[in-house]
Design a protein around this motif. Sequence first.
Motif, PDB file in Angstrom:
ATOM      1  N   LEU A 165      -3.609  -6.496  -7.513  1.00  0.00           N
ATOM      2  CA  LEU A 165      -2.478  -7.498  -7.382  1.00  0.00           C
ATOM      3  C   LEU A 165      -2.197  -8.351  -8.667  1.00  0.00           C
ATOM      4  N   ALA A 166      -3.159  -8.472  -9.452  1.00  0.00           N
ATOM      5  CA  ALA A 166      -2.628  -8.846 -10.874  1.00  0.00           C
ATOM      6  C   ALA A 166      -1.789  -8.168 -11.654  1.00  0.00           C
ATOM      7  N   ARG A 167      -1.490  -6.674 -11.386  1.00  0.00           N
ATOM      8  CA  ARG A 167      -0.507  -6.017 -11.981  1.00  0.00           C
ATOM      9  C   ARG A 167       0.817  -6.116 -11.125  1.00  0.00           C
ATOM     10  N   ALA A 168       0.716  -6.032  -9.764  1.00  0.00           N
ATOM     11  CA  ALA A 168       1.697  -5.949  -8.986  1.00  0.00           C
ATOM     12  C   ALA A 168       2.573  -7.256  -8.673  1.00  0.00           C
ATOM     13  N   ALA A 169       2.048  -8.274  -8.882  1.00  0.00           N
ATOM     14  CA  ALA A 169       2.569  -9.836  -8.522  1.00  0.00           C
ATOM     15  C   ALA A 169       3.360 -10.431  -9.679  1.00  0.00           C
ATOM     16  N   SER A 178       2.086  -0.982  -4.903  1.00  0.00           N
ATOM     17  CA  SER A 178       2.979  -2.059  -4.453  1.00  0.00           C
ATOM     18  C   SER A 178       2.162  -3.227  -3.738  1.00  0.00           C
ATOM     19  N   LEU A 179       2.750  -4.252  -3.688  1.00  0.00           N
ATOM     20  CA  LEU A 179       2.199  -5.591  -2.812  1.00  0.00           C
ATOM     21  C   LEU A 179       1.783  -5.020  -1.461  1.00  0.00           C
ATOM     22  N   VAL A 191      -1.507  -3.264  -1.949  1.00  0.00           N
ATOM     23  CA  VAL A 191      -2.510  -4.169  -2.106  1.00  0.00           C
ATOM     24  C   VAL A 191      -3.028  -4.701  -0.805  1.00  0.00           C
ATOM     25  N   ILE A 192      -2.161  -5.148  -0.228  1.00  0.00           N
ATOM     26  CA  ILE A 192      -2.542  -5.877   1.256  1.00  0.00           C
ATOM     27  C   ILE A 192      -3.302  -4.953   2.156  1.00  0.00           C
ATOM     28  N   ASP A 193      -2.754  -3.408   2.365  1.00  0.00           N
ATOM     29  CA  ASP A 193      -3.509  -2.680   3.109  1.00  0.00           C
ATOM     30  C   ASP A 193      -4.976  -2.275   2.463  1.00  0.00           C
TER      31      ASP A 193
END
Length: 419
Positions: free
Chosen positions: A158-162, A128-129, A132-134
């Motif tokens: 990020l490319a997959r989740a965004a 999840s985003l 990714v942030i964590d």
Amino acid sequence: MTTLTLIDADGGLTAVPLAEAPAHTKPRHPLTSRVAYAAAHVVPKPFADNTPGAPAEIDWDATLAFRHHVWSWGLGVADAMDTAQRNMGLDTAATRELISRSAAEAASVGGALVVGVNTDHIADEVISLEQVIDAYKEQLHLTEDAGAGVVLMASRHLARAARTPDDYRRVYREVLAAAGRPVVLHWLGTAFDPSLAGYFGSADTDAAAATLLQIIEYNRDKVSGVKMSLLDAGAEVAVREQLPESARMFTGDDFHYVGLIEGDERGHSDALLGAFAALAPSASAAIQALDRGDVAAYRDILGPTEALSQQVFAAPTYYYKTGVAFLSWLNGHQAAFQMVGGLHAARSLPHLSEIVRRANASGALERPELAAARWHSMLAVNGIDFATAKPVEESAEKSAEKSAEAEATDAAESVGLLA
């Protein structure tokens, strides 16, 4: 005269004169006209299990000595980035040790250092985003605690989740808010990593650039610059001209860096290049020339290296690391032509031969006699008798003789002199 044997795609051999090493000198003072980082590679232990999927076993003495080589020429080191085989063989444990060791070495000599921060310690899966942030923050804090500057690399996760540009704006906003000091953003194109297609929310370069510029604008106090690695000089200049004064453009264009670094009346790019890992003396000497205001000397020194870099970064571009390590071996910076994950086998012998030819022609062989001996030994191991190569001049003469003989035969046949 010492000669250098080259091999073409059909196995044909030619010999060219071995050029002398250029008389570049190390700078006595810090470089001032441009900021330049060489994205450095890693050297594995030659006896390790350097096969695909095996954990990286690094020769730390050789790896760190190479970084000191770069610093000695007045350049900064960009470490733990794609040149160091991030996402292509450098595992999490080795990455973290590399960052820690490089930061300590940089501090010991006052060398400039930035390192890559990514999300690649997470398995290659969809997350999840929030995750990714964590993940970004985890690496960010580890890097800052080590004392290194940060390059916020493009994330496959990020490319997959965004799904939208807003997703990118959100992730970067939250990660940058956690940074203790300004960082460099990195836009890595699909030539280097096809899984990053549509990064910043669009496959259209202009639309993606607009999102990138918004991220920088909204986070001015946390972004010191951006490294663009799209191999598109026009796109880089377009973004460069829209950057706020607080942010530098670091070219990652290994095809067109000479003109981008020189710039024009509207500005110039600084440098963060994998090519400069293979060209530290030439890169330093060229920037020293700019420091003196001698643009002609800059072009004379750096101009010929661009053809070499274009060969090293030829498609498939993500195998450029092989050429960087190969040149490191030729120049005596490592004992064996070995790479993590078996990547030393990613380029053909004729491809490497063309690297040798262009390195010889551009002054990139720091110790020509050693380079020739190592290259010839590689040919011999591959069953090629390099001593049978014909000098280029002789080959040209033989070709002319054959052409003359063919023309004479054609003429004779045309008047019926031959049966």
